[in-house]
Motif scaffolding. Structure first.
Motif, PDB file in Angstrom:
ATOM      1  N   ARG A  40       2.027 -14.854   4.035  1.00  0.00           N
ATOM      2  CA  ARG A  40       0.719 -14.643   4.203  1.00  0.00           C
ATOM      3  C   ARG A  40      -0.171 -14.742   3.287  1.00  0.00           C
ATOM      4  N   PRO A  41      -0.878 -16.039   2.954  1.00  0.00           N
ATOM      5  CA  PRO A  41      -1.484 -16.398   1.763  1.00  0.00           C
ATOM      6  C   PRO A  41      -2.528 -15.181   1.350  1.00  0.00           C
ATOM      7  N   PRO A  42      -2.414 -15.072  -0.099  1.00  0.00           N
ATOM      8  CA  PRO A  42      -1.840 -15.754  -1.206  1.00  0.00           C
ATOM      9  C   PRO A  42      -0.287 -15.394  -1.513  1.00  0.00           C
ATOM     10  N   THR A  43       0.329 -14.636  -0.887  1.00  0.00           N
ATOM     11  CA  THR A  43       1.697 -14.248  -1.113  1.00  0.00           C
ATOM     12  C   THR A  43       2.806 -14.854  -0.192  1.00  0.00           C
ATOM     13  N   PRO A  44       3.881 -15.517  -0.681  1.00  0.00           N
ATOM     14  CA  PRO A  44       4.250 -15.491  -2.029  1.00  0.00           C
ATOM     15  C   PRO A  44       3.698 -16.996  -2.507  1.00  0.00           C
ATOM     16  N   GLN A  97      -8.886  -7.049   3.301  1.00  0.00           N
ATOM     17  CA  GLN A  97      -8.305  -5.744   3.288  1.00  0.00           C
ATOM     18  C   GLN A  97      -6.696  -6.004   3.593  1.00  0.00           C
ATOM     19  N   GLU A  98      -5.894  -4.920   3.531  1.00  0.00           N
ATOM     20  CA  GLU A  98      -4.575  -5.160   3.515  1.00  0.00           C
ATOM     21  C   GLU A  98      -3.737  -5.924   4.267  1.00  0.00           C
ATOM     22  N   ALA A  99      -4.538  -6.098   5.640  1.00  0.00           N
ATOM     23  CA  ALA A  99      -3.661  -7.111   6.513  1.00  0.00           C
ATOM     24  C   ALA A  99      -4.122  -8.452   6.274  1.00  0.00           C
ATOM     25  N   THR A 100      -5.166  -8.590   5.656  1.00  0.00           N
ATOM     26  CA  THR A 100      -5.839  -9.923   5.372  1.00  0.00           C
ATOM     27  C   THR A 100      -6.308 -10.099   3.892  1.00  0.00           C
ATOM     28  N   PRO A 101      -5.447 -10.095   2.978  1.00  0.00           N
ATOM     29  CA  PRO A 101      -5.712 -10.218   1.398  1.00  0.00           C
ATOM     30  C   PRO A 101      -6.603 -11.518   1.305  1.00  0.00           C
ATOM     31  N   GLY A 102      -6.321 -12.524   2.162  1.00  0.00           N
ATOM     32  CA  GLY A 102      -7.041 -13.824   1.750  1.00  0.00           C
ATOM     33  C   GLY A 102      -8.477 -13.635   2.512  1.00  0.00           C
ATOM     34  N   GLY A 103      -8.947 -12.462   2.770  1.00  0.00           N
ATOM     35  CA  GLY A 103     -10.457 -12.660   3.179  1.00  0.00           C
ATOM     36  C   GLY A 103     -10.694 -12.806   4.705  1.00  0.00           C
ATOM     37  N   GLY A 104     -11.869 -12.560   5.041  1.00  0.00           N
ATOM     38  CA  GLY A 104     -12.504 -12.926   6.443  1.00  0.00           C
ATOM     39  C   GLY A 104     -12.224 -11.958   7.458  1.00  0.00           C
ATOM     40  N   GLY A 111      -3.432   4.985  -3.847  1.00  0.00           N
ATOM     41  CA  GLY A 111      -2.560   4.920  -4.922  1.00  0.00           C
ATOM     42  C   GLY A 111      -1.569   5.467  -5.364  1.00  0.00           C
ATOM     43  N   PHE A 112      -1.634   6.809  -5.045  1.00  0.00           N
ATOM     44  CA  PHE A 112      -0.578   7.869  -5.411  1.00  0.00           C
ATOM     45  C   PHE A 112       0.071   8.362  -4.312  1.00  0.00           C
ATOM     46  N   LYS A 113      -0.342   7.858  -3.090  1.00  0.00           N
ATOM     47  CA  LYS A 113       0.175   8.470  -1.896  1.00  0.00           C
ATOM     48  C   LYS A 113       0.875   7.229  -0.973  1.00  0.00           C
ATOM     49  N   ALA A 114       2.181   7.388  -1.064  1.00  0.00           N
ATOM     50  CA  ALA A 114       3.246   6.344  -0.404  1.00  0.00           C
ATOM     51  C   ALA A 114       3.955   6.910   0.704  1.00  0.00           C
ATOM     52  N   GLY A 115       4.266   6.032   1.295  1.00  0.00           N
ATOM     53  CA  GLY A 115       5.104   6.429   2.454  1.00  0.00           C
ATOM     54  C   GLY A 115       6.718   6.364   1.751  1.00  0.00           C
ATOM     55  N   ARG A 116       7.566   6.992   2.425  1.00  0.00           N
ATOM     56  CA  ARG A 116       9.081   7.185   2.122  1.00  0.00           C
ATOM     57  C   ARG A 116       9.867   5.792   2.162  1.00  0.00           C
ATOM     58  N   ILE A 117      10.362   5.678   1.280  1.00  0.00           N
ATOM     59  CA  ILE A 117      11.079   4.330   1.374  1.00  0.00           C
ATOM     60  C   ILE A 117      12.378   4.352   2.142  1.00  0.00           C
ATOM     61  N   PRO A 118      12.412   3.571   3.312  1.00  0.00           N
ATOM     62  CA  PRO A 118      13.696   3.539   3.944  1.00  0.00           C
ATOM     63  C   PRO A 118      15.043   3.522   3.110  1.00  0.00           C
ATOM     64  N   ARG A 119      15.920   4.399   3.802  1.00  0.00           N
ATOM     65  CA  ARG A 119      17.487   4.258   3.127  1.00  0.00           C
ATOM     66  C   ARG A 119      18.193   3.313   3.566  1.00  0.00           C
ATOM     67  N   THR A 137      -1.409  -7.395  -4.115  1.00  0.00           N
ATOM     68  CA  THR A 137      -2.419  -6.740  -4.095  1.00  0.00           C
ATOM     69  C   THR A 137      -2.636  -5.849  -2.950  1.00  0.00           C
ATOM     70  N   GLY A 138      -3.427  -4.781  -3.004  1.00  0.00           N
ATOM     71  CA  GLY A 138      -3.998  -3.895  -1.687  1.00  0.00           C
ATOM     72  C   GLY A 138      -2.532  -2.911  -1.622  1.00  0.00           C
ATOM     73  N   HIS A 139      -2.828  -2.250  -0.450  1.00  0.00           N
ATOM     74  CA  HIS A 139      -1.926  -1.103  -0.040  1.00  0.00           C
ATOM     75  C   HIS A 139      -0.100  -1.706   0.256  1.00  0.00           C
ATOM     76  N   GLU A 140      -0.080  -2.886   0.568  1.00  0.00           N
ATOM     77  CA  GLU A 140       1.216  -3.135   0.624  1.00  0.00           C
ATOM     78  C   GLU A 140       1.942  -3.781  -0.756  1.00  0.00           C
ATOM     79  N   ALA A 141       1.260  -3.749  -1.833  1.00  0.00           N
ATOM     80  CA  ALA A 141       1.834  -3.973  -3.009  1.00  0.00           C
ATOM     81  C   ALA A 141       2.830  -2.979  -3.567  1.00  0.00           C
ATOM     82  N   GLY A 142       3.613  -3.188  -4.207  1.00  0.00           N
ATOM     83  CA  GLY A 142       4.546  -1.973  -4.772  1.00  0.00           C
ATOM     84  C   GLY A 142       5.925  -2.390  -4.047  1.00  0.00           C
ATOM     85  N   ASN A 143       6.309  -1.615  -3.326  1.00  0.00           N
ATOM     86  CA  ASN A 143       7.710  -1.716  -2.603  1.00  0.00           C
ATOM     87  C   ASN A 143       7.588  -1.896  -0.990  1.00  0.00           C
ATOM     88  N   CYS A 144       6.785  -2.567  -0.437  1.00  0.00           N
ATOM     89  CA  CYS A 144       6.745  -2.677   0.908  1.00  0.00           C
ATOM     90  C   CYS A 144       7.649  -3.963   1.445  1.00  0.00           C
TER      91      CYS A 144
END
Length: 725
Positions: free
Chosen positions: A15-19, A110-117, A334-342, A371-378
Motif C-alpha cells: 500500500r504505497p508508500p510502504t514498502p 489518514q491511517e488507511a490511506t497514508p498516500g493521501g486522497g 501514540g501511547f495507546k496500542a492494542g495487544r500484540i497477538p501471541r 507512518t500513522g497508527h499502523e506504524a510500530g508493530n502492526c
C-alpha cells in the motif's frame, strides 16, 4: 491464472508508500519461500496511479507482478476509490463529502490511506463516477493479461467512508454523512421511488409537506422516521455502488472473481452511522470476507466465532474467508496500542475460522506502515523484515491448514439456530442514543449462550427470513419491526418453530412510530401475552436529569429520594425450565398472560412466559435477557442454555471445552477450544460412532477412543486439533 480450488493463505503486501520500491524482491521471496504463502495483496489507490487527468502510472505495480511471477506468488488487486486524485477535487470542490454540521471534507491522508486522497469524493456526483470508472477500467486493462492475477477485491471494507475519518475532536455531527447537494437530491429521488407521491410520504412520516423536494436529511436528534429512511437510503445507495464496481470490473475481465470484505461486522461492532449492511454488500460479489481483529477489540473466543458466523451468513452460500487477520498490533494513539497477538492466537483463530467454513486467510499485514497508527508493530514481521514469534506461528499454521485442505474445503457447516438481525434496529437506536451499542451487546449475549451450548448459528435479516431452515429462532432487542415480519415469525412458530425473544419486540413500526400494544401484531397471539407498562430498569441505573439539548446531567442533587428498586434491575425468580435468579436489564414490562404460562416473576409481576402456539413454542422474556447474557451472569446462561438444548442438538458437546467436529468425504477433524484465560482443561469428549483414534496434527500424538469418548488436555486460550481415524 490458477483455477484449482485450495485453502488460500496470504498477506497484504503493498500500500504505497510502504514498502519502499527497492525492498520488494527481498520481501516477496521471503513471503513465498520462507512463509509458504501463495497470495499477496496490493492496494490500488486511485490518487496514487491517476495523478493527472489523462495520465496513469502503473510501472511499480508491473514490477511487483514480475517479481511475484518469478517467485511463484499469485496477486489479489484491491481497488481503492476512497482516495480521490487531488486534481479532481481542485476541479470539482462541490463533490466533497459534507457532514451533518455542514462542513465539506477536504482530501488528506489518514491511517488507511497514508498516500493521501482520503476520504475520496461523493459518488452522487456524475463527474466522480465518470473519472472513477476511467481509472477502474484502465487498471483492469493493465493487468488482466497477467497469468498470476488471481482475483479483484472491488471495495475494501465498504461503508460510508468519511464517517471513519480519524477526528478525535469531532462531534457526532462531524461523523454523519453526506449532506452535499447531490446527496440531498438523491435522497429526495429515493423517497419518491419508495413512497410514490407526497401524500403517501406524508402519511408514512406523519408530516405536512407539499413537495418531496422540500424534504431535508435529518440533522436533529429524535424523530425516528427521518433517520430510519435516511440510513435505508444509504444502505441502498452503497449496495448500488458495489454493483457498479463489480459490473465495471466484470465488463473488462469476466473470467476472474470479484470479491469484497467487511471492515466491521454489525451488530458485534456498532457502526450505525457507517451504514453497513453486509447482506446487501455481499449480494453482487463472487466471494465475501471480513476483517477480523480480536485483540484490537478485546473479543472473547465466542465473539470471534460470532463474527465468523455473521460473515458466513451474509455470504448466503457463497465462499467466504478471513480477508484481514491481524499480523500485529496497531496503535490507537501514540501511547495507546492494542495487544500484540501471541503465537498461539493464530493457531486458535485460524482453526476457529476453518471449522466454521472459512476457505482461507489473508493477513493485514506483512510489514508495518512507516507512518500513522499502523506504524510500530502492526505487521507480522519487524520493519526490517526480520521474523517474529507470531510470523513463525503463522507460517506453521498455514502449512497445517493447507495439509488438511481436502477436509476443510468439503465442509458444510450445519446451523441449529437462526438469529434475527436487522440494521433498522441499529438505525433506530442511533436516532435514540447517538450510538447502537446496546443492540450489539444483546446479540453478543445471545451468541455467548449459543457458543456455550456448542450450537452454530445462521443470521438472517428482515429481507432474508426465507433463508431460515433451523427449528429455533432468536430475536434480540427488535425495537422496530414491520408488520409482515411479525406475521412471518408468528407463522414460523405456528408451523413448528421455537421462538426466543424479549421485551418490547416490535415496539415501533417500520416508520418509527410506537405501537399501542406489544409484542407487535400477530406475535401477541403467538406469544399468548400482552406487555404491560414498560419501566426503565437496570442494575447500573443512576438518577439522570434530561436537558434541553439531549445531554444527561448525572450530578446527584441534594434532597432527591433514591431510585425505587424497580428501576435498579430487580431479580427475576425463574421456576421453569430451571430454578434461577436473573436481574432485569435495560427495561422490564409485566406480562399479562393470554394463554401463556409463567416462567419467572418478580413479586406479583410475571416477567417471563412460555406459550405453545400451533405446532411451535414461544419463550418471552419481559426484560432484555441478551444484556444479562452479555454481562456473563451465570444463571442467565444456565437458563438460556437449558432452553436451547431442549430444542436444538449440537453435533458434539462439551462441558468446559468447546468442541467442533467437521466431516467431509475426505475425513474428519475434531477441534477442541479452551476459552478459559488461565486454566488447563482435561475433559472426555464424545465422538460419533466409527472412529477409533485421533491424531494431534501438531504433535503427532495419538489418542484412543474409549467407550465413545476421547480424553483431551487443552491449555488456556488454546485449541487441540485431532485428525479422526
Amino acid at each position: 491464472m490458477n483455477t484449482t480450488r485450495s485453502f488460500t493463505y496470504g498477506t497484504h503486501y503493498w500500500r504505497p508508500p510502504t514498502p519502499p520500491r527497492d525492498e520488494h524482491r527481498r520481501h516477496l521471496q521471503t513471503i513465498k519461500h520462507e512463509m509458504g504463502f501463495d497470495l499477496v495483496k496490493f492496494r490500488m489507490l486511485w490518487n496514487w496511479h491517476h495523478r493527472e487527468p489523462d495520465k496513469f502510472d502503473f510501472d511499480e505495480v508491473h514490477e511487483l507482478f514480475d517479481i511475484c511471477e518469478e517467485v511463484g506468488l499469485e496477486v489479489l488487486l484491491e481497488l481503492s476509490l476512497e482516495n480521490a486524485p487531488y486534481w479532481l477535487e481542485a476541479e470539482h470542490p462541490e463533490a466533497r463529502y459534507v457532514n451533518a454540521n455542514g462542513r465539506a471534507i477536504e482530501l488528506g491522508a489518514q491511517e488507511a490511506t497514508p498516500g493521501g486522497g482520503h476520504p475520496g469524493l461523493c459518488f452522487h456526483h456524475d463527474v466522480v463516477i465518470q473519472n472513477a470508472e476511467r481509472y477502474v477500467r484502465q487498471m483492469v486493462r493493465e493487468f488482466k493479461g497477467r497469468d498470476n492475477l488471481r482475483l479483484y477485491d472491488c471495495w475494501n471494507e465498504p461503508h460510508l467512508e468519511p464517517v471513519w475519518c480519524n477526528n478525535m475532536w469531532g462531534t457526532v455531527g462531524d461523523k454523519v454523512y453526506c449532506y452535499c447537494q447531490a446527496s440531498r437530491a438523491a435522497f429526495q429521488a429515493w423517497l419518491e421511488r419508495r413512497y410514490g407521491d407526497v401524500d403517501s410520504f406524508n402519511k408514512a412520516w406523519r408530516r405536512a409537506y407539499s413537495c418531496l423536494s422540500h424534504v431535508n436529511p435529518p440533522i436533529l436528534h429524535g424523530n425516528y422516521a427521518d433517520w430510519l429512511d435516511w440510513m435505508r437510503f444509504w444502505l441502498d445507495e452503497l449496495q448500488e455502488q458495489m454493483r457498479w464496481r463489480v459490473k465495471v470490473i466484470k465488463e473488462e475481465d469476466p473470467a476472474r472473481m470479484v470479491i469484497s470484505h467487511s471492515g466491521a461486522v454489525p451488530p458485534v461492532l456498532p457502526r450505525a452511522n457507517a451504514c453497513i449492511h453486509n447482506w446487501k454488500f455481499a449480494e453482487p460479489v463472487d466471494m465475501w470476507g471480513t476483517s477480523f481483529g480480536p485483540q484490537g477489540f478485546s473479543w472473547d473466543l465466542a465473539t470471534c466465532a460470532q463474527v465468523i458466523e455473521l460473515t458466513r451468513s451474509a455470504a448466503r452460500g457463497k465462499a467466504f474467508w478471513i480477508s484481514e487477520m491481524p499480523g500485529g498490533a496497531g496503535s490507537i494513539r501514540g501511547f495507546k496500542a492494542g495487544r500484540i497477538p501471541r503465537a498461539r492466537d493464530y493457531h486458535v483463530w485460524n482453526w476457529l475460522a476453518a471449522v466454521l467454513g472459512s476457505e482461507g486467510t489473508m493477513h493485514w499485514c506483512y510489514l508495518p506502515e512507516r507512518t500513522g497508527h499502523e506504524a510500530g508493530n502492526c505487521g507480522m514481521v519487524r520493519p526490517n523484515g526480520q521474523p517474529t514469534a507470531r510470523s513463525l506461528a503463522i507460517r506453521d499454521t498455514a502449512a497445517l491448514l493447507r495439509k488438511h485442505q481436502d477436509i476443510l474445503l468439503g465442509v458444510r457447516v450445519p446451523a441449529q439456530v437462526a438469529v434475527l438481525y436487522d440494521p433498522d434496529n441499529s438505525s433506530l437506536l442511533f436516532a435514540m442514543e447517538l450510538e447502537d451499542t446496546l443492540y450489539g451487546d444483546s446479540h453478543i449475549g445471545y451468541y455467548r449462550a449459543l457458543w456455550k451450548s456448542d450450537l452454530t448459528a445462521r443470521y438472517v435479516t428482515y429481507e432474508t427470513l426465507d433463508d431460515i431452515r433451523e427449528d429455533v429462532l432468536i430475536v434480540p432487542m427488535a425495537l422496530t419491526m414491520p408488520d409482515h415480519v411479525a406475521d412471518w415469525i408468528a407463522r414460523f412458530v405456528r408451523e413448528g418453530g421455537v421462538l426466543i425473544t424479549e421485551v418490547r419486540t416490535g415496539m415501533f413500526d417500520e416508520h418509527g412510530f410506537m405501537r399501542p400494544d406489544l409484542p407487535a401484531g400477530a406475535l401477541r397471539e403467538a406469544a399468548g401475552l400482552v406487555e404491560g407498562e414498560q419501566v426503565c430498569s437496570d442494575p447500573s441505573n443512576t438518577i439522570a436529569v434530561p436537558t434541553a439539548d439531549g445531554t444527561l446531567e448525572r450530578q446527584i442533587r441534594v434532597g432527591l429520594s433514591p431510585l425505587d428498586p424497580i428501576h435498579l434491575g430487580p431479580p427475576i425468580d425463574f421456576t421453569q425450565p430451571i430454578q434461577a435468579q436473573v436481574p432485569a436489564h435495560g427495561y422490564l414490562a409485566a406480562l399479562e398472560l393470554k394463554g401463556a404460562m409463567p416462567l419467572g416473576c418478580c413479586g406479583d409481576m410475571v416477567l417471563a412466559a412460555h406459550h405453545e402456539y400451533g405446532k411451535g413454542q414461544v419463550y418471552y422474556f419481559g426484560t432484555y435477557m441478551g444484556l444479562a447474557l452479555c454481562k456473563n451472569i451465570p444463571e442467565a446462561h444456565s437458563l438460556v442454555r437449558e432452553i436451547l438444548l431442549r430444542h436444538a442438538e449440537p453435533v458434539v458437546h462439551g462441558v468446559r471445552l468447546r468442541p467442533r467436529l467437521i466431516t467431509s468425504d475426505k475425513g474428519a477433524l475434531l477441534v477442541a477450544f479452551n476459552d478459559h484465560h488461565a486454566e488447563v482443561v482435561n475433559e472426555a469428549l464424545g465422538v460419533p460412532d466409527g472412529f477409533e483414534r485421533g491424531e494431534n496434527i501438531v504433535t503427532g500424538e495419538t489418542y484412543s477412543v474409549t467407550a465413545g469418548n476421547i480424553s483431551l488436555e487443552v491449555g488456556p486460550e488454546n485449541a487441540v486439533v485431532l485428525l479422526l481415524k
